[in-house]
Design a protein around this motif. Structure first.
Motif, PDB file in Angstrom:
ATOM      1  N   LEU A 281       0.827  -1.209   0.000  1.00  0.00           N
ATOM      2  CA  LEU A 281       0.000   0.000   0.000  1.00  0.00           C
ATOM      3  C   LEU A 281       0.860   1.257   0.000  1.00  0.00           C
ATOM      4  O   LEU A 281       0.533   2.256  -0.643  1.00  0.00           O
ATOM      5  N   ALA A 282       1.979   1.194   0.730  1.00  0.00           N
ATOM      6  CA  ALA A 282       2.877   2.357   0.778  1.00  0.00           C
ATOM      7  C   ALA A 282       3.481   2.637  -0.595  1.00  0.00           C
ATOM      8  O   ALA A 282       3.595   3.784  -1.024  1.00  0.00           O
ATOM      9  N   ILE A 283       3.863   1.551  -1.312  1.00  0.00           N
ATOM     10  CA  ILE A 283       4.428   1.731  -2.652  1.00  0.00           C
ATOM     11  C   ILE A 283       3.375   2.308  -3.601  1.00  0.00           C
ATOM     12  O   ILE A 283       3.660   3.229  -4.386  1.00  0.00           O
ATOM     13  N   GLU A 284       2.156   1.782  -3.533  1.00  0.00           N
ATOM     14  CA  GLU A 284       1.087   2.284  -4.400  1.00  0.00           C
ATOM     15  C   GLU A 284       0.761   3.743  -4.078  1.00  0.00           C
ATOM     16  O   GLU A 284       0.570   4.576  -4.976  1.00  0.00           O
ATOM     17  N   PHE A 285       0.718   4.050  -2.775  1.00  0.00           N
ATOM     18  CA  PHE A 285       0.438   5.431  -2.357  1.00  0.00           C
ATOM     19  C   PHE A 285       1.554   6.380  -2.813  1.00  0.00           C
ATOM     20  O   PHE A 285       1.295   7.506  -3.245  1.00  0.00           O
TER      21      PHE A 285
END
Length: 367
Positions: A281-285
């Protein structure tokens, strides 16, 4: 005797008759033609040449004069559309057909627009000085006031033409810059909407910050675990395993290991109400946030480009500079009777001499 008589007849036919016809034409039929003259140029409002000023700038061609625009103007002054416009306003055809006696210089009745255009171009002389960028406009008319009126109308149409070209180019440049700004604004809005939708869907404000905080806590716990293990090894060297300090240290070590496991699990295990781990999720965000940042940069750049284009367009506006307004002629410039008669006489003499020489050659061969 016969040869002398033939020579006399030849002189009458090739010299006297043409000169008599020309004299009768210039005396009885030819109408006076007056010429109104104007001098103008095209100047750019944003061109700056501080070393020169006034008329010297115009004459040197460095006063923002655009040779290319002046060439366009020269072609426009001879255009069919402009001729029709002035004909409707000033009745050009009626004026040029009015010289009924001057059969050589009047406009024939009922002529088509192509023939009238050729006649118009002969009566409107437009000459361009490529060095200084000065355009000289000479308009012929059978009446001096009419010639001046046509010249003034041509200047007015020239100014409207230059203003139209200048405004159109400026509007096209500004329109393109505004389209880029609108596109950049749309990309920015789309990126922001995607970012907000991501936060609402995963119920997380900033997964990247959470991942960074989790990593920081895990690092701190590992550092504490290392310190506790070192302390335990030291005390085990001189204390029994059932000593209070040893028991306490082992309990702290177990709790620390459990906490490290929970922190690691929170980062690598799929979270509730989400479709991935915290790291994913952090990478996508981070990708969405990068897109928004790039869109913001593109929007700021497009906004600055619009302002710069607006300023540059105002600096590049062209204007018509009239150096010499249309004159009101007092004397007819055409026809040049004496000059034309003298030229005709010279031509007749040359033809007469040529024909006479040819006849003498033929006669000599016969003898």
């Amino acid at each position: 005797m016969k040869r002398h008589l033939a020579r006399h007849r030849l002189a009458v036919l090739l010299i006297a008759m043409p000169m008599l016809v020309a004299a009768l034409y210039f005396t009885l039929m030819a109408r006076d033609r007056f010429v109104s003259t104007a001098v103008l140029t095209v100047r750019s409002a944003g061109h700056d040449t501080p070393s020169l000023g006034g008329l010297s700038m115009l004459l040197s061609g460095t006063a923002g004069a655009s040779i290319e625009d002046t060439r366009y103007l020269r072609e426009y002054l001879h255009s069919l559309g402009l001729m029709h416009k002035l004909d409707a306003r000033l009745q050009l055809r009626a004026h040029f057909e009015s010289a009924h006696t001057d059969v050589l210089m009047r406009l024939g009745s009922g002529t088509g627009q192509e023939e009238m255009l050729d006649y118009w171009r002969q009566r409107v002389e437009v000459s361009l000085d490529e060095t200084s960028g000065l355009l000289t406009l000479r308009v012929q008319g059978f009446d001096p006031t009419f010639a001046q009126q046509v010249n003034k109308a041509l200047l007015a149409e020239s100014e409207a033409f230059i203003n139209h070209i200048s405004q159109r180019i400026a509007n096209e440049q500004l329109g393109f810059a505004k389209e880029e700004l609108s596109r950049a604004a749309g990309q920015l809005a789309l990126g922001q909407q995607s970012l907000i939708a991501f936060q609402a869907r995963h119920q997380m404000l900033d997964p990247l910050a959470d991942a960074q905080a989790t990593g920081a806590r895990a690092t701190e716990l590992r550092s504490r675990l290392t310190r506790l293990e070192a302390e335990l090894n030291t005390k085990q060297a001189f204390l029994n395993d059932d000593a209070a300090d040893i028991v306490t240290l082992k309990a702290e070590l177990a709790a620390t290991r459990q906490q490290i496991g929970r922190e690691t699990s929170s980062a690598t295990t799929t979270r509730p109400n989400t479709n991935g781990t915290l790291s994913k999720l952090a990478i996508e965000f981070h990708g969405l946030k990068t897109q928004v940042t790039l869109a913001e940069s593109a929007y700021k750049s497009a906004l600055a480009s619009v302002e710069a284009t607006r300023i540059e367009s105002s600096r590049k506006l062209k204007s018509l500079v009239v150096i010499e307004p249309p004159t009101h002629p007092e004397m007819a410039e055409f026809p040049r009777r004496l000059y034309d008669l003298a030229t005709l006489l010279m031509a007749c003499l040359i033809v007469f001499a040529t024909v006479q020489l040819a006849l003498a050659t033929v006669q000599e061969h016969r003898d």
